[in-house]
Design a protein around this motif. Sequence first.
Motif: not given
Lengths: 563, 486, 275
Positions: A257-263
Amino acid sequence: MELLIKNGFVFDPTNGVKGEKMDIAVSDGKIVEKVNERKAKKIDASGMIVMPGGVDIHCHIAGSEVNTGRLLRPEDHFKDFERKTSTTRSGVGYSIPSTFTTGYRYARMGYTTIMNPSMPPLEAKHTHEELSDTPMVDKASYPLLGDWWFVLEYLKDGKIEECARYIAWIMSSTKGYAIKIVNPGGLEAWGFGHNVSSIDDQVPCFCITPREIIRGLCKVNKLLNLPHTIHVHTNNLGKPGNYQTALETMKCVEDLYDGNKPAIHITHCQFSAFKGDDWASLQSGAEEIANYVNTHSHVTLDMGQVIFTDTTTMTADGPFQYTLYELSGNKWVNHDVETETSAGIVPFRYRRKRYVHAVQWSIGLELALLIKDPWKIFMTTDHPNGGPFTSYPKIIAWFMSKKAREAALKRINPRARSRSLLPTIDRELNFYDIAVVTRAGQAKALGLINKGHLGVGADADIAIYNVNPEKTDPSRKYKLVRRAFKRAAYTVKDGKIVVKDGEVLKHVEGATMWLDVQSLEPAKITDDVKRRFREYWTVEYENYPVTEDYLEVSNPIPIKACV
Amino acid sequence: MPVVKAVTCPVCGSLCDDIELTIQEGKVVKVKNGCAMCESKFLGYNGEHRILKPLIRKNGEFVKTSVKEAVKRAAEILAEANYPVLYGWSSTNCEATRVGIELAEEVGGVIDNTSVICHGPSILSVQDVGIPSCTLGQIRHRADLVIYWGSDPWSAHPRHIERYTAFSQGRFENSAWRGYLTKIKASQVRKKIESAVRRVFLKEAPSIPPLIRREPPPSIFREGRKLVIIDVRRTRSAQMADYFIQVEPNRDYELLQAFRALIRDEELEVDQVAGVPVEYLEEVADVMIRCNFGVLFFGVGLTMSSGKLRNIDAALSLIRDLNMRTKFVIMPMRGHFNVTGANTVSTWQTGYPYAVDFSLGYPRYNPGETSVVDVLLRKESDAALVIASDPVANFPRKAVEHLVKNPLIVIDPHMNATAQMADVVFPSAFVGIEACGTAYRMDHVPLPLKKVVEPPRGVLTDEEILRRILSEVKKMRKKRQVEVAA
Amino acid sequence: MIKLTPAKEFQFPINAECINPDVLSGKTREEIEKLKIWEGNKPKKIGELFKVEENRTENPLEKEAAITIHGNVSKARRIGADMKNGEIVILGDVGMHLGEEMKGGKITVHGNVDSWAGSMMKNGTIEIHGNAGNYLGAPYRGCSEGMHGGKIIVNGNVGTEAGAHMKKGIIKIYGSAGQFVGFRMCDGTIYIQKDAEPRAGACMTSGKIVIGGFLESVLPSFTIDSIKGKVKIEENEVAEGPFYLFLGDRVEHGDGKLYVFKTKNPHLSHYEKYL
């Protein structure tokens, strides 16, 4: 053509509009700032709710397995038919409607965008031919890639980038929209009648585990910048105790998870939220899953709600469908697709008085109500697995009214009732939340920029429902709400009024959206690859891709990949 | 000379798509990779029976006419009919069938494809039991037991064994081709020696080998793919088989039920079933259970033997039951190259695979009631459109008698028996040679058909002819509505 | 009391589900004449296809009936479908789906009946004095909900698959039966006074089939149980034996009972060694 929708109570969560009375202007199929009020066609929406057109993230409406389901069940159709009219084609229902009828029935409920979630790449042409015959809605399809031999082989060797290039190629060649993973590894094992039972089992003959497949494709998804996440049907689906597998599946991509978009998107989560050791001790695992989702941001879900009705189950999960056949003794179709996937179909009746079915019914609603953020869980029935999509208004009523839930609870199996968490849940969704779980949230999760909202520039796909949020208390008047969502007062598709008072006025073709993934360095189709092709498949490489002329209306979405 | 690669062959349901054609001056001059049927189709399609101009029957004689006139006449016939039938569809592309269904809906007719006289019973049984199946590649990669029942692939689907089953090379299973060659050679040598011995030393006339081989051949004990043939007669394919079971005619159902009982480890209270000793059946049943991945292909020999759809019911149930013990799949050997496509298109548009009746304004389905052969036998239709098929040559005589009494429209590249009896004849382009489109292989894999040469001047595709008829019908009906309203 | 007489010889299928006592009762002649009925693909009115009369007959055959039909209606389908009450008497041949899903009442036919008579019926009685076609009492394609109750009596012969998927009720055939009688039946009784073609009781799981005449062969998946002196058909009706009793169909784990008259089937005597 210009259109002005006046005085409706607008619910547009993406743009933070919460039931304000306002006008929506439409020109050339798009939402615009304003139109010439004298020239524009007007819809008087006073006393009504205006929402973006519905978006369905997961429903099986086209392709070889759906069609085999249709073929399998004349008894499902023969009493539910639609006559030809001067504007519409004839067709049949019920749980697996014919293509035209599918489009009309969605449009009548105010839905305008549909995602068809399982497409074997080898049979993608079939899916697209059917989608081209599905009018009224925009649509897209997810190719099944979790057991594709190319994927298994590249991921086994750790060649993520190479794998990504081939996925980019397959997305464009199958005209697909997202990476669908079904029971990863299990379908390959099903080729010889076996299955995998945890995400760390070895896939026979391929030296890879489901965990590696999921993580690998999650990374690929990121590398390719695909608008949606990987779309996962978990291992062990439909088995008691499988909520653990669902949790492990979500956990296994936590670090991606990049903190932005769900994975990751876990689809029809109800079927993966069973606690207990066997069918007799089955319980809901909804609380555990909800607790996890409430504290993590890398995951979205859809419900897969069960409806008490006669329906047709169909998934690419061959081993699960076989289990279902063994449980029910009903007719059974299996269709394995070489080097790619499998599929199974079993007609099924969910009965109120059956303990297991009633627990399943409860799990779906518990999930949706216990997960606090409506942007994380979406309304589906996994049509037609949990029930036909025409049951959506029922689910909306259960969402909005505890009274409606209690009425349904009263009629279910008493043991299931006594174990259900629903009586302890007081939460009732409001119209704003409904707009999130039925359109805005789904569009966001899918990365559909022009769908699921009514901001300027969005596609003019609009649903108007005849229910007054100021005068109607949905908690008490849930039947009225159900009726309103069943037959939209108006459905507007690309700026055209296509449905009025629940009747189809106009037959329009929807577009098929697909990802034109442009990788920095395209996959090399060398002679060696062609040779492998000939070895793996029984069709020639040249005949495998879907050409654009299979799409009645093609809507390619260009994507710039990082590989 | 231009060579077109990866051409799909529009002959049988195997739909081989690796054909290479050499084109010279708008003609196919060379065919590579194809079987004899494929070669004769591509090289000989443009024969003497080709029609080049639309024909209308006037005073009992065919008169050449324009497409426009023929369309008008055809539309009149269909628009006025009370119960028209639209039949054929299995040797054309899916695109034409899509238009055909809309036409049937518009004129309130019965649309039916050739499954009604081949694998219709199979479909009815699938609707009762279901079907465990797969695509052909799955069989190529995995099957170690291949059974053909009532079908002779060597003659009817010549490349089936080589491309998809026993002689194909898969990931997990090797081709049985080499083993077969050795076996054949050995047996030929043995036969020669034996007959020489008999002639020279015993002075006997050469004898015919017994029909049923009761002893299992040694190959059964080897690893690798095994081939079992079950048929009423010793077909060419049977000669390659590891096991051959000769079933008494019309006794397939009993044999299938016996197999079902045996794989459940039930004892039979009879000594033989359908003329085959029970011990032999027990052995074959054992081979079925012990395989890793088995497949049963069945042909018209099974669907048309006494019991019809219930034979298939039993076959499907057998395979379903076998899945309790191992992995097993089953597949019908479809004949016409796109009969599967005709079923598929019909199913997605109407919900039903064939025999769809639109007379009440919505699709209805009940083979026996709405199937074209039965409609004709009951003399109910009053107009007919036949496309890419030759029912006059294939239907029961009584059905044909009624068919030719109806005003009859035929769309076909050839002047076939049905066209001879027609009132309106449209020449059409050969699908898969002169017209592109989509066809479905017997395992539901869609494949593109290629246009490799131009059709003769003025000859349209099936799809285009149907579109014109449809639009003319719509125009007429609109006009009539206006008249009625006035 | 309505009497219907076909106004002509029909060529096209007539979809006549409105010929049903529940629909016609309480309607005047004029109202009935205006009811919609389909001839081929054209919607028509009953009055265009039938002569409609008030019936005041003393003929005992039709005295009690709510509807009588005089003449050949073998093209008319779905007569009496879904009917709940009343009686239909047909003096002539009649078409398919007679009394489909019928829930009560009675239909009497003095003539032959086409296929699917009494299909999926729940209750009521159908009496056929001539022959019946295939699929007597059998369900629609793909459906496993066969006859759920009621009674069908046929004085003549029937075609194939009579009583398929039967769940309850009784079928009595005083003539012969075609192949696959009682196919996949789950319960109920089928009595055939004369011969039956092979494959009787195929895939049955329970219920009772009694064959009073010749049966060429019993399926290999049946096992012999005993020889019975007589068999009860229904209240007050017993078939005198001796009968071979076979149990099956074992391929479906069934324990259905197949009674075959011993005297007329000496070729089955080899089963006796298993007794």
